[in-house]
Design a protein around this motif. Sequence first.
Motif, mmCIF file in Angstrom:
data_model
loop_
_atom_site.group_PDB
_atom_site.id
_atom_site.type_symbol
_atom_site.label_atom_id
_atom_site.label_comp_id
_atom_site.label_asym_id
_atom_site.label_seq_id
_atom_site.Cartn_x
_atom_site.Cartn_y
_atom_site.Cartn_z
ATOM 1 N N ALA A 94 -27.276 6.065 -6.243
ATOM 2 C CA ALA A 94 -26.049 5.446 -5.733
ATOM 3 C C ALA A 94 -25.437 6.305 -4.626
ATOM 4 O O ALA A 94 -25.450 7.532 -4.694
ATOM 5 C CB ALA A 94 -25.037 5.262 -6.857
ATOM 6 N N GLN A 95 -24.907 5.644 -3.606
ATOM 7 C CA GLN A 95 -24.219 6.332 -2.515
ATOM 8 C C GLN A 95 -22.750 6.495 -2.889
ATOM 9 O O GLN A 95 -22.103 5.531 -3.288
ATOM 10 C CB GLN A 95 -24.326 5.517 -1.227
ATOM 11 C CG GLN A 95 -25.751 5.361 -0.730
ATOM 12 C CD GLN A 95 -26.317 6.688 -0.249
ATOM 13 O OE1 GLN A 95 -25.748 7.334 0.607
ATOM 14 N NE2 GLN A 95 -27.434 7.082 -0.828
ATOM 15 N N VAL A 96 -22.246 7.712 -2.750
ATOM 16 C CA VAL A 96 -20.857 8.019 -3.094
ATOM 17 C C VAL A 96 -20.204 8.657 -1.880
ATOM 18 O O VAL A 96 -20.702 9.642 -1.346
ATOM 19 C CB VAL A 96 -20.784 9.006 -4.279
ATOM 20 C CG1 VAL A 96 -19.344 9.329 -4.619
ATOM 21 C CG2 VAL A 96 -21.508 8.451 -5.488
ATOM 22 N N LYS A 97 -19.074 8.095 -1.438
ATOM 23 C CA LYS A 97 -18.325 8.682 -0.332
ATOM 24 C C LYS A 97 -17.086 9.360 -0.900
ATOM 25 O O LYS A 97 -16.332 8.752 -1.661
ATOM 26 C CB LYS A 97 -17.911 7.632 0.689
ATOM 27 C CG LYS A 97 -17.127 8.256 1.833
ATOM 28 C CD LYS A 97 -16.827 7.286 2.927
ATOM 29 C CE LYS A 97 -16.090 8.039 4.028
ATOM 30 N NZ LYS A 97 -15.846 7.206 5.176
ATOM 31 N N VAL A 98 -16.888 10.623 -0.532
ATOM 32 C CA VAL A 98 -15.705 11.355 -0.962
ATOM 33 C C VAL A 98 -14.589 11.039 0.030
ATOM 34 O O VAL A 98 -14.656 11.411 1.199
ATOM 35 C CB VAL A 98 -15.971 12.872 -1.041
ATOM 36 C CG1 VAL A 98 -14.699 13.621 -1.381
ATOM 37 C CG2 VAL A 98 -17.057 13.161 -2.065
#
Length: 94
Positions: free
Chosen positions: A60-64
Amino acid sequence: MAETAAVFGEESSMAANVHVSGAQLPLSMVSEGQTATVARVKGNPELRQHLAELGFVEGAQVKVVSRVNGDVIVNVKGATFGIGRDMAKHITTA
């Protein structure tokens, strides 16, 4: 080649077989504005299940969005929410 294809979504069936290599950091250490890929989720079964339900699954791609002292506001699978540093330490990213 399977790694490249899985990353670009060309062979989604092979995504589960992708071995993540390179630098890995806990989500609590990912810089604000950076997007990372979930490499591994650690913890007891209940915590791993809870994080999976939030969208923290391998690949999964996670953006902070924001980060303060390890606590993070993230965007994952279209949802934005905050998680504490203790929980974020259980999510390893690449």
